[in-house]
Design a protein around this motif. Structure first.
Motif, short mmCIF file in Angstrom:
data_model
loop_
_atom_site.label_atom_id
_atom_site.label_comp_id
_atom_site.label_asym_id
_atom_site.label_seq_id
_atom_site.Cartn_x
_atom_site.Cartn_y
_atom_site.Cartn_z
N HIS A 190 78.34 107.51 24.46
CA HIS A 190 77.93 108.39 23.37
C HIS A 190 78.63 109.75 23.33
O HIS A 190 78.56 110.42 22.29
CB HIS A 190 76.42 108.62 23.45
N THR B 157 70.56 104.13 26.51
CA THR B 157 71.72 103.46 27.11
C THR B 157 71.65 103.59 28.62
O THR B 157 71.92 102.64 29.37
CB THR B 157 73.02 104.08 26.59
N GLY C 234 76.42 112.73 21.83
CA GLY C 234 76.03 111.96 20.66
C GLY C 234 75.67 112.86 19.49
O GLY C 234 76.11 114.01 19.41
N ALA D 149 70.87 107.63 22.85
CA ALA D 149 71.84 107.80 23.92
C ALA D 149 71.18 107.65 25.29
O ALA D 149 71.73 107.02 26.20
CB ALA D 149 72.51 109.17 23.79
#
Length: 596
Positions: A140, A289, A278, A286
């Motif tokens: 990101h 993730t 991001g 983000a």
């Protein structure tokens, strides 16, 4: 005395036999990872873990971390072990070669993680958090941030954290108050406090990269107003080395039940300089993730604890002399028989063994899907793998950690009173394993995620990635005379899972409390069926090897015996879980709040 020998034979079984795909081409980027190369990596990891990490496990627990004049010190031997870990390239295993990584598949990475967690869970949290931070930044952040930070994180000279929790907000991150104020140069000033930050400060690396959730001045309320920021402990100098100290300090260390050699910190951000990762207000995307990667790794922590407990319990059961076997003395030359002859001790040992080997098999299946998701050239295959890994993430996190804690507790029970004292190290496994059921989203939250998000997502599309291959395999297995006795109970359990899924879909749509009331039971049912599926597959491989006259008869016969134990003694829990699910919320929600 804690003992451990890496279960390399079973790891090779999972990697090369159970989940092998004969005739298929290697995934792009993995052409050079032959079975011989994979085995060599696992053997070297086993050597490092047993020789460098295991000797520090008990001593690190006894000493713990300490905060001295604003500096966090890890226990004796940890800095040297980390330096050797980094020099050996272990921090770079699963990272992109573009940033100095080795690009190894998750199928290997997760097996190495298991060995680290078995030998020293506290140590494993330091590089583990760094890899999660690597994932979030790589997925990101801007190219400038990637170039500046990822090579240092990959080579292990810098480490990473995830800073979510605040004193007033844990699971409900929409309540967080940490704020970020934009600056003219494109940076942000971060102010706020975070708690429970694993590896939040320490003396293992020259810099620490914090990923911090915070709110911009114009942020909407709730989780839709959260952004993610990269905040280093030291601001990088023009030459890339750590420069001026940033406005982030460790204000206290948490005093914990377990993982005492892992520095769990309270961090204060006081006008600290950070950079957006991001898009604004999209920080949760983000951060997830990182969290999804961490949740799978936390599941492996449960497996690691279970394996360590199993090996310790087996060693003790072979040596401890108490009583005589019910069927007559087995060792008349000794004052008593070793306790491994007693049926109840066998029950405990077989339970842990069945949990561990089943979880290792299931973890290998999920890890393979992660590799397909990231590397397969066909977008449709990548999407199917992504669906499957999304569905299984809460199952692996919650099931493996539940079973890992249960395994550690059972292992302690094998020791009896000697397990309750520190001398043998079993009580540490119990204490260390307990946190894995809590952090990275409590197991109750994982169950809600499975029932409330994953089941209905895309009109049930995620479920097909599990249901379809299980149904196809079991239907074929029922036609195999040798395999059918094991496949039939699993097929019935799978039918119970289908009934439970339909029941929740029908009742939960009308009343969310109905779904919430049975979510934990449903996740356990789902997990037991998944383990049962793995055990039938393992049995099929074992039967074929024995039919071919393998010289490793003991290994494959033990695999078949453990499969039978799981299916006959553990899988029947599914019936009780289905009954509980059908009972709904009634008894659970009956009491008025004042009556508690």
């Amino acid at each position: 005395m804690q003992t451990y020998k890496a279960p390399l034979r079973d790891m090779r079984f999972v990697l090369h036999e159970l989940h092998a795909d004969p005739g298929s081409e290697p995934l792009p980027g993995l052409e050079e990872i032959t079975p011989d190369v994979a085995d060599a990596i696992l053997e070297e990891a086993a050597k490092f873990c047993t020789e460098r990490l295991l000797p520090l496990n008990a001593s690190g627990d006894a000493e713990g971390c300490r905060l001295e004049n604003g500096v966090v010190r890890t226990p004796k031997g940890f800095p040297e072990a980390y330096a050797a870990f980094r020099a050996g390239g272990w921090t770079a295993m699963g990272s992109d070669p573009a940033y100095g990584g080795q690009g190894l598949p998750e199928t290997i990475n997760k097996l190495v993680e298991e060995m680290i967690c078995s030998t020293n869970l506290s140590f494993g949290l330091y590089p583990g958090l760094s890899h999660g931070a690597y994932k979030a930044i790589a997925g990101h952040a801007s190219e400038a941030l990637k170039a500046a930070y990822l090579p240092k994180i990959v080579d292990g000279t810098w480490s990473g954290t995830m800073c979510l929790t605040e004193a007033h907000c844990g699971t409900d991150l929409g309540l967080l108050r940490t704020r970020a104020v934009p600056q003219d140069d494109g940076s942000y000033r971060i102010t706020g406090s975070k708690i429970f930050i694993s590896a939040g400060d320490h003396d293992l690396t020259e810099n620490i990269v914090h990923l911090v959730l915070a709110r911009l001045p114009d942020a909407p309320k709730g989780v839709k107003g959260i952004s993610l920021f990269l905040v280093p402990k030291f601001l990088p100098a023009p030459d890339g080395t750590p420069g001026a100290r940033n406005g982030v300090t460790c204000s206290a260390l948490e005093h914990k039940m377990g993982i005492k050699a892992s520095a769990t910190c309270q961090l204060s951000f006081d006008d600290a300089v950070g950079w957006l990762v991001g898009e604004p207000h999209k920080g949760m995307r983000a951060m997830f993730t990182m969290m999804n990667s961490e949740r799978l790794s936390v599941g492996i922590q449960g497996l690691g604890a279970g394996e360590a407990a199993y090996q310790g319990a087996v060693a003790y059961a072979r040596e401890r002399l108490q009583g005589r076997a019910l069927s007559g003395a087995k060792r008349p030359d000794l004052a008593a028989d070793p306790i491994i002859v007693h049926p109840d001790v066998r029950r405990m040992l077989m339970t842990i063994r069945a949990y561990n080997e089943g979880a290792r098999a299931l973890g290998g299946w999920v890890a393979r899907s992660l590799d397909v998701m990231e590397r397969h050239p066909d977008p449709a295959e990548r999407r199917r793998a992504e669906d499957f890994s999304a569905l299984m993430t809460p199952v692996v996190k919650a099931l493996f950690t539940d079973l890992g804690f249960e395994a550690a507790s059972i292992g302690l029970q094998v020791y009896g009173g000697h397990g309750f004292i520190r001398d043998h190290g079993m009580e540490q496994y119990v204490r260390d394993a307990r946190i894995s059921m809590i952090y990275e989203g409590t197991n109750g939250v994982q169950a809600l995620d499975l029932v409330g998000r994953k089941l209905p997502a895309h009109a049930g599309r995620l479920l097909r990635g599990f249901f379809h291959p299980v149904l196809a395999f079991l239907d074929a297995a029922l036609e195999d005379d040798a395999l059918a006795p094991l496949a039939l109970p699993v097929s019935k359990a799978f039918g119970a899972l289908q009934l439970a899924t339909a029941h929740i879909a029908q009742r939960g749509l009308k009343d969310p409390d109905e779904a919430g009331a049975v979510a934990t039971d449903y996740l356990r049912l789902f997990g037991l069926v998944a383990l049962g599926f793995m055990w039938v597959r393992a049995a099929k491989v074992a039967q074929a090897a024995l039919a071919d006259g393998t010289p490793e008869r003991d290994f494959y016969e033990a695999k078949l015996a453990t499969a039978r134990f799981f299916i006959e003694r553990i899988l029947p829990q599914v019936a009780g879980l289905l009954a509980a699910i059908k009972s709904g919320k009634g008894a659970m929600m009956a009491l008025d709040e004042a009556m508690f």
